[in-house]
Design an enzyme around this catalytic site. Structure first.
Site, PDB file in Angstrom:
ATOM      1  N   HIS A 126       0.823  -1.213   0.000  1.00 54.80           N
ATOM      2  CA  HIS A 126       0.000   0.000   0.000  1.00 54.80           C
ATOM      3  C   HIS A 126       0.858   1.265   0.000  1.00 54.80           C
ATOM      4  O   HIS A 126       0.381   2.346   0.337  1.00 54.80           O
ATOM      5  CB  HIS A 126      -0.909   0.022   1.230  1.00 54.80           C
ATOM      6  CG  HIS A 126      -1.728  -1.216   1.400  1.00 54.80           C
ATOM      7  ND1 HIS A 126      -2.609  -1.659   0.446  1.00 54.80           N
ATOM      8  CD2 HIS A 126      -1.786  -2.113   2.418  1.00 54.80           C
ATOM      9  CE1 HIS A 126      -3.190  -2.777   0.868  1.00 54.80           C
ATOM     10  NE2 HIS A 126      -2.703  -3.071   2.043  1.00 54.80           N
TER      11      HIS A 126
ATOM     12  N   HIS B  26      -7.193  -4.506  -0.553  1.00 57.93           N
ATOM     13  CA  HIS B  26      -6.567  -5.808  -0.778  1.00 57.93           C
ATOM     14  C   HIS B  26      -7.235  -6.540  -1.937  1.00 57.93           C
ATOM     15  O   HIS B  26      -6.992  -7.732  -2.149  1.00 57.93           O
ATOM     16  CB  HIS B  26      -6.659  -6.677   0.475  1.00 57.93           C
ATOM     17  CG  HIS B  26      -6.107  -6.050   1.693  1.00 57.93           C
ATOM     18  ND1 HIS B  26      -6.891  -5.362   2.598  1.00 57.93           N
ATOM     19  CD2 HIS B  26      -4.837  -5.983   2.164  1.00 57.93           C
ATOM     20  CE1 HIS B  26      -6.125  -4.897   3.569  1.00 57.93           C
ATOM     21  NE2 HIS B  26      -4.886  -5.260   3.328  1.00 57.93           N
TER      22      HIS B  26
END
Length: 333
Positions: free
Chosen positions: A57, A219
């Site tokens: 991320h 995700h």
């Protein structure tokens, strides 16, 4: 799969090592256990702030370690929570005698492992308070969470909490600021393509060329619906409407508008998204008082964006504007 990697097993270790070499004036890297901390060490007499979670991320979270923001960040494997041991080490390294705030995205593994780490740090004499970020309005429960997910609003929470700690607020006050920022923040995202986890070697999910996923998680978790690809303005309307309804936001509000790229979306597209979102807010009498555009909470190379809107008051605005010096955010110094 085409990626600039060596062994998939070493992706996180090598990436974090490179991050430390690139920013030695801001951070230092502990390799075992793995965490990133401020190069200057803990700020004595001030609250430390620790966050973390699965890698993939970036720049979240290591990119936000530095003056005015995080004291340390704990990167786990790609899309997987770090274990308690490095979280404890990062917490102890961040303690300047005033306690430590954990900022935790609402994913089951993150929550459980940060809770365990907080208990272990407490046993070492460090008081820890935790704030859970759950800004995603897309779905209540997902593959990874009980309750709403923590997504790009995490940046807002970390920024204002870091500024509150920098000005000398005590631990309970910093936690209260972080909680208030989270309570006034809502986000929702869209995916045009999936990302590929290095050790998996294939996309996390498959979207036909003419379809997009509204409400996707960072995700790759499913969102609200799959629809046919449509022009950007229509997609923005689909993201913004549930955000504004949820808080709810109202005419006269002043807000931070944050357009976040998911890793594979160029800025030229992000600003097209920002343009229409700002127009919609203006039509509703909502003033965009602050803005942020860029890829700050990504999902590997996913093409897509998320929209985040934070309702501001005078104090949250002051804390957002306060000086910050990290690898990913810098202003005011």
């Amino acid at each position: 799969m085409k990626k600039l990697i060596n062994d998939p097993k070493n992706v996180v270790d090598e990436s974090v090592a490179g991050f430390g070499l690139a920013h030695p004036d801001i951070v230092t890297v502990s390799a075992d256990p793995l965490f990133v901390a401020r190069a200057q060490g803990a700020s004595q007499g001030k609250v430390g702030i620790v966050s973390g979670g699965g890698s993939g991320h970036e720049p979240l979270h290591a990119g936000f370690v530095g003056f005015g923001m995080l004291s340390a960040a704990v990167p786990g494997p790609v899309f997987t929570s770090p274990t308690p041991d490095p979280i404890v080490a990062a917490t102890l390294a961040s303690d300047g005698g005033a306690g430590v705030l954990h900022i935790v995205k609402n994913y089951t593994g993150d929550v459980l492992n940060f809770e365990t780490a907080a208990d272990l740090a407490d046993a070492e004499g460090v008081r820890v308070v935790s704030v859970i970020v759950d800004d995603d309005v897309a779905v209540k429960d997902s593959l990874y969470t009980a309750g709403r997910r923590g997504v790009a609003g995490t940046v807002v929470v970390e920024k204002v909490a870091g500024a509150a700690a920098e000005r000398g607020d005590d631990l309970d006050a910093v936690a209260a600021i972080a909680t208030r920022a989270n309570a006034n923040t809502r986000s929702m995202g869209v995916a045009l393509t999936s990302g590929t986890v290095p050790h998996a070697g294939e996309p996390s999910f498959v979207l036909p060329e003419d379809e997009i996923e509204i409400g996707i998680g960072i995700h790759g978790e499913p969102g609200r619906e799959r629809i046919k690809l449509e022009p950007a303005d229509g997609i923005v309307d689909r993201l913004l409407a549930p955000i504004l309804e949820d808080l709810p936001f109202a005419s006269g509000d002043k807000v931070l508008l944050f357009v976040n790229g998911m890793g594979g979306t160029p800025l030229v597209e992000q600003y097209i998204v920002y343009r229409h979102a700002a127009e919609v807010l203006a039509e509703k009498g909502i003033e965009v008082a602050r803005s942020l555009v860029g890829s700050f909470v990504t999902s590997l190379e996913m093409q897509g964006v998320s929209l985040t809107v934070t309702r501001l008051d005078d104090e949250l605005t002051e804390l957002w504007d306060a000086p910050v010096e990290t690898a990913a955010l810098r202003w005011g110094r």
